[in-house]
Design a protein around this motif. Structure first.
Motif, short mmCIF file in Angstrom:
data_model
loop_
_atom_site.label_atom_id
_atom_site.label_comp_id
_atom_site.label_asym_id
_atom_site.label_seq_id
_atom_site.Cartn_x
_atom_site.Cartn_y
_atom_site.Cartn_z
N ASP A 233 -4.75 1.34 -3.44
CA ASP A 233 -4.63 2.28 -4.55
C ASP A 233 -3.58 3.36 -4.26
OD1 ASP A 233 -6.43 0.84 -6.15
OD2 ASP A 233 -8.12 1.76 -5.12
N THR A 234 -3.96 4.64 -4.17
CA THR A 234 -2.96 5.71 -4.03
C THR A 234 -2.61 6.04 -2.58
OG1 THR A 234 -4.69 7.40 -4.09
CG2 THR A 234 -3.65 6.80 -6.20
N GLU A 235 -3.18 5.31 -1.62
CA GLU A 235 -2.90 5.63 -0.21
C GLU A 235 -1.46 5.27 0.14
OE1 GLU A 235 -5.17 3.79 3.13
OE2 GLU A 235 -4.70 1.90 2.17
N ARG A 236 -0.91 6.00 1.08
CA ARG A 236 0.43 5.74 1.63
C ARG A 236 0.24 5.43 3.11
NH1 ARG A 236 5.08 8.71 -1.31
NH2 ARG A 236 4.23 8.79 -3.41
N ASP B 24 11.31 5.75 -3.01
CA ASP B 24 10.50 5.99 -4.21
C ASP B 24 10.94 5.19 -5.43
OD1 ASP B 24 8.80 7.85 -2.83
OD2 ASP B 24 10.44 9.31 -2.98
N SER C 293 2.28 2.25 -8.86
CA SER C 293 1.38 2.48 -9.99
C SER C 293 0.11 3.21 -9.56
CB SER C 293 0.99 1.15 -10.64
OG SER C 293 0.16 0.40 -9.75
N GLY C 294 -0.11 3.30 -8.24
CA GLY C 294 -1.33 3.93 -7.74
C GLY C 294 -2.54 3.01 -7.80
N VAL C 295 -2.30 1.73 -8.12
CA VAL C 295 -3.40 0.76 -8.24
C VAL C 295 -3.06 -0.46 -7.38
CG1 VAL C 295 -4.70 -0.72 -9.82
CG2 VAL C 295 -3.91 1.54 -10.58
N SER C 296 -4.02 -0.88 -6.57
CA SER C 296 -3.83 -2.07 -5.73
C SER C 296 -3.86 -3.33 -6.58
CB SER C 296 -4.94 -2.18 -4.69
OG SER C 296 -4.94 -1.08 -3.83
N TYR D 285 3.70 2.37 -0.37
CA TYR D 285 2.65 2.71 -1.32
C TYR D 285 2.79 1.89 -2.60
CZ TYR D 285 6.17 5.71 -3.58
OH TYR D 285 7.30 6.19 -4.21
N ASN D 286 1.73 1.93 -3.40
CA ASN D 286 1.71 1.27 -4.71
C ASN D 286 2.28 2.25 -5.73
OD1 ASN D 286 0.22 -1.12 -3.92
ND2 ASN D 286 -1.55 0.22 -3.72
N HIS E 257 5.84 -2.75 -4.59
CA HIS E 257 5.56 -1.61 -3.73
C HIS E 257 6.77 -0.69 -3.71
CE1 HIS E 257 7.80 -4.33 -1.12
NE2 HIS E 257 8.00 -3.33 -0.27
#
Length: 139
Positions: free
Chosen positions: A129-132, A86, A115-118, A112-113, A49
């Protein structure tokens, strides 16, 4: 001045351990910083993360390996790490003792992830996924 009595600390349990909120915007008179204690289970492997803010971790007991931006660092009691915003991170707790840490972050820091993937086995409290999200122990 605000005082958060130990009995009033907020505890959040995850599959990897317990986060105890010591001060946060909703605890401690709308504090501008969040501070929490992490009691990581022995052998815990945390999720990959990132946070959108700098976090400061100080280890009180046990030990861990922290993978930060591809670099691995071993830490133990008395060690402090400044984890930049970040940058991808993952923590691995000592297999026998786990670890205990105190963490400080700006109020409202979001996880957040990177990679944008859970991860398929992510716990219900993890960002999807892309949620923060502002984790419960930072609120």
């Amino acid at each position: 001045m605000s005082v958060v009595m130990a009995a009033d600390s907020r505890k959040t349990e995850t599959p990897n351990g317990v986060m105890t909120t010591l001060a946060s915007p909703t605890q401690g008179g709308a504090a501008g910083q969040a501070m929490w204690r992490v009691d990581a289970k022995p052998g815990m492997v945390g999720p990959v993360h990132a946070f959108d803010a700098e976090l400061v971790w100080t280890w009180l007991d046990g030990s861990a390996v922290v993978e930060l931006g591809g670099e691995r660092v071993e830490v133990g009691p008395g060690d402090t790490m400044v984890l930049p915003a970040d940058v991808s991170r993952q923590m691995f707790a000592d297999p026998e003792r786990g670890f205990v840490s105190i963490v400080a972050a700006p109020a409202g820091a979001r996880a957040y992830n990177p990679s944008g993937v859970s991860e398929p086995d992510a716990c219900d409290l993890a960002p999807k996924d892309t949620e923060r999200i502002v984790p419960l122990w930072v609120r």
